[in-house]
Design an enzyme around this catalytic site. Structure first.
Site, mmCIF file in Angstrom:
data_model
loop_
_atom_site.group_PDB
_atom_site.id
_atom_site.type_symbol
_atom_site.label_atom_id
_atom_site.label_comp_id
_atom_site.label_asym_id
_atom_site.label_seq_id
_atom_site.Cartn_x
_atom_site.Cartn_y
_atom_site.Cartn_z
ATOM 1 N N TYR A 71 0.805 -1.214 0.000
ATOM 2 C CA TYR A 71 0.000 0.000 0.000
ATOM 3 C C TYR A 71 0.848 1.278 0.000
ATOM 4 O O TYR A 71 0.304 2.376 0.090
ATOM 5 C CB TYR A 71 -0.949 -0.006 1.204
ATOM 6 C CG TYR A 71 -1.911 -1.169 1.175
ATOM 7 C CD1 TYR A 71 -3.088 -1.104 0.441
ATOM 8 C CD2 TYR A 71 -1.614 -2.351 1.839
ATOM 9 C CE1 TYR A 71 -3.951 -2.181 0.386
ATOM 10 C CE2 TYR A 71 -2.477 -3.441 1.788
ATOM 11 C CZ TYR A 71 -3.641 -3.348 1.055
ATOM 12 O OH TYR A 71 -4.490 -4.424 0.998
ATOM 13 N N CYS A 72 2.160 1.127 -0.073
ATOM 14 C CA CYS A 72 3.039 2.302 -0.039
ATOM 15 C C CYS A 72 3.153 2.962 -1.412
ATOM 16 O O CYS A 72 3.246 2.288 -2.432
ATOM 17 C CB CYS A 72 4.445 1.888 0.405
ATOM 18 S SG CYS A 72 4.648 1.922 2.188
ATOM 19 N N HIS A 73 3.191 4.280 -1.394
ATOM 20 C CA HIS A 73 3.399 5.046 -2.613
ATOM 21 C C HIS A 73 4.874 5.070 -3.005
ATOM 22 O O HIS A 73 5.755 4.889 -2.168
ATOM 23 C CB HIS A 73 2.917 6.490 -2.417
ATOM 24 C CG HIS A 73 1.444 6.595 -2.233
ATOM 25 N ND1 HIS A 73 0.843 6.398 -1.013
ATOM 26 C CD2 HIS A 73 0.431 6.833 -3.106
ATOM 27 C CE1 HIS A 73 -0.469 6.531 -1.139
ATOM 28 N NE2 HIS A 73 -0.746 6.792 -2.403
ATOM 29 N N MET B 117 7.121 4.883 6.660
ATOM 30 C CA MET B 117 7.245 3.474 6.277
ATOM 31 C C MET B 117 8.597 3.228 5.609
ATOM 32 O O MET B 117 9.200 2.158 5.769
ATOM 33 C CB MET B 117 6.113 3.038 5.338
ATOM 34 C CG MET B 117 4.721 3.072 5.942
ATOM 35 S SD MET B 117 4.562 2.387 7.620
ATOM 36 C CE MET B 117 5.101 0.697 7.388
ATOM 37 N N ASP C 266 22.287 -11.420 9.765
ATOM 38 C CA ASP C 266 22.852 -12.304 8.740
ATOM 39 C C ASP C 266 24.374 -12.403 8.856
ATOM 40 O O ASP C 266 24.963 -13.465 8.638
ATOM 41 C CB ASP C 266 22.457 -11.764 7.356
ATOM 42 C CG ASP C 266 22.804 -12.722 6.238
ATOM 43 O OD1 ASP C 266 22.769 -13.951 6.464
ATOM 44 O OD2 ASP C 266 23.099 -12.255 5.124
#
Lengths: 180, 180, 180, 180, 180, 180
Positions: free
Chosen positions: F98-100, F134, F149
């Protein structure tokens, strides 16, 4: 554990963008940390930016002939290199960690077949806050690598090595800021 | 080796964007080279752009029933197709070589369950220098392919083939430039 | 707040792969949650997989002529569509949420110019644990959308809309498991 | 409209992979169409593959000094170039249209600071059905472009151009098939 | 300029993979250079690998209620988070520089609605030469960030900040090598 | 088959953006369909947006020591995490459905080595129509996962599990709209 305070002569000193590390925090902060950034261009003006980069891949005479005759087995070298180049320009922000996401407004890739090499040129244009030369360079290298990939079977020697194949002369030919 | 000079009636003739190939350069330049471009939109105005595309995937009655009852094994077909569609719209610049990177400002995907098919519609909106219909079309095809992928196990025949499954009627329903 | 126990007749029941939700956990678990998965293929055999998909884009006579004469302004439609199609096949796992990452071992895209349409076919081959039809379909839709993108300027009417352009007949022509 | 039958001496003649174009189909098929492919490697043996590529970026003395002293403003050039190089190797299949998706099993990027240049080398290893030299080359060019991007501010002249910066000597140093 | 010879007790000492830097080369090689690698797994056995990771996003009671009632404005939180999670697992090799490209053979994402939080779990399975825990962790963080993105409008305070929202407890719950 | 008309109190009611579903259409439309969107921001003003997010990964004392001494086998943890974080910020639109697509204008990642954990902070700046929190959060999680990692080999117990490793406290520290 090493304990180093954040010094105050930080390269990057825009108000809200500074780390909120209070005085005397006993944290170790590697000294490159405060320098490593995708630079803030938010206050720069939106200006027309143009850059043209180029480079060459040196190939065997036999390979140049095969390209010239349109007989390369994987297909059309010119259009393939052009498309890989356009995509390379559009993907520069993703391939190069410090590059900004510039919505490119025009990309062209020229492929020229010379006596001993293929020359790829990539022109990029955008109205944005930072230059587009890395995008043009990313386009050039993708175009040249695509040529290499398509003629591998002609360039290889018996051991699968490429004694004569070489990409060189990758440069920025022109960079213009504002309308020419 | 063919030797062809660049002719002068080049389609693409904006000043700074032209190849700087001097006169009489004895290089072979394929004639599509000078035409193949991601078109320069840098001088176009920023205007509100809206496009809605749609398409259908034709499915077995049993499949339509299973979707309608929310019993598809891989999960919720409606939301899955919607998300794949939104992502497809946002990724159009990456999937289609000649598409510009348009920062989309709104995307919606509608999924309708019809008697014999699922219809996916994708609406896209952006204030930008070029239209967003390819983005909407990319959204529609991703949504429809996601439906196909989720109901494969019902649509397949004994040989693993899909005698009845088909994506059709992928069209641009509406395109508007400027405020409606 | 709704409180629902996980029921026991879970679709997905391979040992280690089950949720470790103990009995009587007072958590709300949406009922599609336990069905929605990228299916476990880890115990399936590695077998030769082949799939061929195809589809058509219906275009104006004028557009077919322009493609046939090699006069499309953005460049060579055949090679452009082929490359977008190959990339679409290789990117299926990324575009379609439930698709596995299958390292494809061969991709071909055929473009045929018909009286009223362009037909794109995509063949995919891989030795893997699941079929490659979604990869072939993803290739077909990318190839067809690339054709659309390249001939937009001929297909558009005065309002910028596409009354005649349509992608249809996207099907899986052949799917084969094991050597033919 | 030109009408050409598919001829029979197709380069690509593996059974199931051929176009099912029946005899006498009156379709126009561009002659490169049947040659343009991501080559089928499905029947090749899985063998240990190793390739090492390298290249150089020529820089000003001042830039070499600044890198050597760890004073580049955007951060650590060595690790940044290494990471961009590893990512470039892993992304070769996505950047180069005809490259296969090879799950790489080892990638190393070496950065050496020379008198007049930075040399980047990229070693790649995988057990797979085709060689990994394009992956190594893609790694090298990404590493070198990252160096360029990081030292732009030192290399630029007053007009924003790069009269001395150049990427050259991009070659495959070694390619080995099977255990050495 | 500092001049340092490559020392001989290199961490990474597999024959063909070593830098071919001859003795006494007067090059500066940063000491992390010879350690920084995507580790060579080419000689490891292909074994069944399973990992399950999980994490939580802490939310307002009002937000939990809204999710529970299926009233979140952007759509279905459960399926959206699941899909973002599956994609996050499949993209781990691309997001994390040192991760190998593991073709995942099964991914599942569980979303549980708790009193004060949403818990996302991601299970990943593959027959490969290295473990899949980073893939599972990448899936979990993508799922949790998608929840955050969807409920932003409920979680925000008057200044647009998130005083109560927090992602925590992201762990590897189980990792299994070989059949359980 | 359930038949539900589209009701009229649709959340999303901007003229051209509504589904053109006529009255009485006998189509089933799942009720989340009309809510699930990437929200239209096209009429919002372009304003300076800043967000800073942070989070921690809790590690063994031995691991903190090894990082502090620069002895981690895969290479430099600080720069590696920084680059993964910058890329994570730039990729938020691609990872989160849903991110632009916000063209970020500045990204910084800070890595601090604490007694029991590594703290990663990510600052993002852009002049755009919607906030960048976000993007900052996506940067933080990528940086922290990269740390994990790189130190896997120290954190693992004999069974390959991670009893002490945990990512927590991922929050938005500051969000500012307009110039501070």
């Amino acid at each position: 554990m090493p304990v180093i305070n954040v010094d105050s002569d930080c390269f990057y000193d825009k108000g809200t963008f500074l780390p909120e590390s209070g005085p005397g925090g006993n944290v170790f902060i590697a000294n490159y940390h405060k320098l490593g950034i995708m630079i803030d261009i938010s206050d720069k003006d939106i200006v027309r930016r143009y850059a043209k980069a180029s480079g060459r891949i040196y190939l065997k005479k036999e390979t140049i002939e095969t390209i010239s005759n349109g007989k390369v087995r994987k297909g059309d070298v010119f259009t393939s290199a052009k498309i890989a180049g356009m995509e390379g320009a559009k993907e520069a922000w993703n391939r190069l960690p410090y590059c900004h996401q510039i919505p490119l407004e025009g990309v062209d890739v020229y492929i020229e077949l010379l006596e001993d090499s293929v020359k790829a040129s990539c022109s990029v244009i955008a109205q944005w806050k930072t230059g587009v030369e890395m995008d043009a360079l990313s386009g050039v290298t993708s175009a040249l690598l695509t040529v290499w990939d398509m003629v591998k079977y002609i360039e290889k020697d018996d051991t699968g090595n490429y004694p004569e194949t070489k990409i060189s002369d990758v440069i920025v030919e022109t960079k213009v800021k504002g309308h020419a």
